[in-house]
Scaffold this motif. Structure first.
Motif, PDB file in Angstrom:
ATOM      1  N   HIS A  13     -26.501 -29.560  29.752  1.00 33.31           N
ATOM      2  CA  HIS A  13     -26.235 -29.178  28.373  1.00 33.31           C
ATOM      3  C   HIS A  13     -25.148 -28.109  28.360  1.00 33.31           C
ATOM      4  N   TYR A  14     -24.094 -28.343  27.601  1.00 31.28           N
ATOM      5  CA  TYR A  14     -23.007 -27.382  27.469  1.00 31.28           C
ATOM      6  C   TYR A  14     -23.096 -26.760  26.081  1.00 31.28           C
ATOM      7  N   CYS A  15     -23.427 -25.455  26.007  1.00 35.02           N
ATOM      8  CA  CYS A  15     -23.623 -24.829  24.705  1.00 35.02           C
ATOM      9  C   CYS A  15     -23.151 -23.373  24.743  1.00 35.02           C
ATOM     10  N   ILE A  25     -28.254 -23.203  18.283  1.00 37.26           N
ATOM     11  CA  ILE A  25     -27.986 -24.257  19.267  1.00 37.26           C
ATOM     12  C   ILE A  25     -28.716 -23.948  20.567  1.00 37.26           C
ATOM     13  N   VAL A  29     -31.631 -26.203  22.400  1.00 35.35           N
ATOM     14  CA  VAL A  29     -31.488 -26.670  23.778  1.00 35.35           C
ATOM     15  C   VAL A  29     -32.680 -26.221  24.615  1.00 35.35           C
ATOM     16  N   HIS A  82     -24.238 -33.474  28.182  1.00 31.36           N
ATOM     17  CA  HIS A  82     -24.597 -33.347  26.767  1.00 31.36           C
ATOM     18  C   HIS A  82     -23.828 -32.146  26.212  1.00 31.36           C
ATOM     19  N   HIS A  84     -22.654 -29.807  23.303  1.00 24.78           N
ATOM     20  CA  HIS A  84     -23.033 -29.344  21.970  1.00 24.78           C
ATOM     21  C   HIS A  84     -21.825 -28.699  21.303  1.00 24.78           C
ATOM     22  N   SER A  90     -15.606 -23.372  18.829  1.00 26.02           N
ATOM     23  CA  SER A  90     -16.412 -24.315  19.604  1.00 26.02           C
ATOM     24  C   SER A  90     -15.691 -25.644  19.770  1.00 26.02           C
ATOM     25  N   LYS A  94     -14.686 -27.520  23.283  1.00 29.18           N
ATOM     26  CA  LYS A  94     -15.250 -28.828  23.587  1.00 29.18           C
ATOM     27  C   LYS A  94     -14.178 -29.906  23.697  1.00 29.18           C
ATOM     28  N   HIS A 111     -22.928 -33.678  20.597  1.00 30.22           N
ATOM     29  CA  HIS A 111     -24.012 -33.333  19.667  1.00 30.22           C
ATOM     30  C   HIS A 111     -23.439 -32.343  18.661  1.00 30.22           C
ATOM     31  N   HIS A 113     -23.326 -29.793  15.734  1.00 26.46           N
ATOM     32  CA  HIS A 113     -24.146 -28.816  15.011  1.00 26.46           C
ATOM     33  C   HIS A 113     -23.203 -28.065  14.059  1.00 26.46           C
ATOM     34  N   ASN A 169     -32.872 -31.495  13.437  1.00 26.59           N
ATOM     35  CA  ASN A 169     -33.383 -30.374  14.220  1.00 26.59           C
ATOM     36  C   ASN A 169     -34.897 -30.241  14.037  1.00 26.59           C
TER      37      ASN A 169
END
Length: 226
Positions: A13-15, A25, A29, A82, A84, A90, A94, A111, A113, A169
């Motif tokens: 997961h990249y957040c 977020i 996660v 994944h 985010h 952001s 990304k 994903h 948000h 969510n």
């Protein structure tokens, strides 16, 4: 430790900010990782930003995330990445991560948000909008929070509707009657008190004729345009 592949699908997961510290977020996660088969043995959280409002740290975190993705592509090619994403900075971070995923052949999910991603897109120059469209169309799958986001992703950015899913969510179930007053159930809202978090819709629902017939109390707490 047991083999992660035997416990569940390998996912990174990249957040922003990592778990919890990244706000909503990061909290979501954390819930996903806790509920996944194998937990942290199969799920990895990669911070793509570092502390808020600290550009040098953000750049280094992004470089580290790109390196982690490339390493995993060699060591664990079956891993799903994944990513985010939200608006503003952001999206820029990304773009780099998703571009790298396409370049080196990583299976990846975007994903989204964001309260109003269409407005964020409208403020960007045409050349950047085209890059954002390429990012969403190039993902193996896209997850959005609601119907409006789905329309933005499919209608404005050209993503294939067959590869776009709506996933609302949620939070873990606290269990049967945990902390509940069955005589007077409590509806609790914690967050920004304004349209961004759906408070007007909540108040409209609470004032409906159906709710007037029930016993309940509501507690709303937070900041914002109260």
């Amino acid at each position: 430790m047991s083999n992660p592949a035997a416990c569940g699908q390998l996912v990174s997961h990249y957040c922003p900010g990592g778990r919890e510290a990244g706000g909503g977020i990061g909290r979501l996660v954390g819930y996903v990782v806790d509920a996944a088969p194998g937990g942290l043995a199969s799920q990895r959280i990669v911070d793509t930003r570092g502390p808020r409002w600290h550009p040098p740290s953000s750049t280094m975190r992004l470089v580290f995330a790109l390196g982690a993705m490339a390493r995993d592509r060699l060591r664990e090619p079956e891993r799903i990445h994944h990513i985010h994403i939200a608006g503003r900075g952001s999206t820029l971070r990304k773009l780099a991560l998703a571009g790298a995923a396409r370049l080196i052949g990583c299976r990846h999910v975007l994903h989204l948000h964001d309260y109003d991603y269409a407005a964020d897109l409208a403020a960007r120059p045409p050349w950047l909008k085209r890059q954002v469209g390429t990012m969403f169309r190039g993902a193996d799958h896209v997850i959005v929070l609601g119907a409006r986001d789905r329309q933005t992703v499919c209608g404005c950015l050209g993503a294939d509707p067959a590869r776009v899913s709506v996933l609302h969510n949620c939070v873990p179930d606290p269990g049967p009657a945990a902390g509940r007053d069955l005589e007077m159930p409590t509806i609790l809202f914690l967050g920004q008190l304004g349209p961004r978090k759906g408070v007007p819709e909540l108040l409209t629902a609470l004032s409906s004729d159906r709710m007037r017939l029930l016993r309940w109390r509501a507690v709303l707490a937070g900041d914002g345009p109260v």
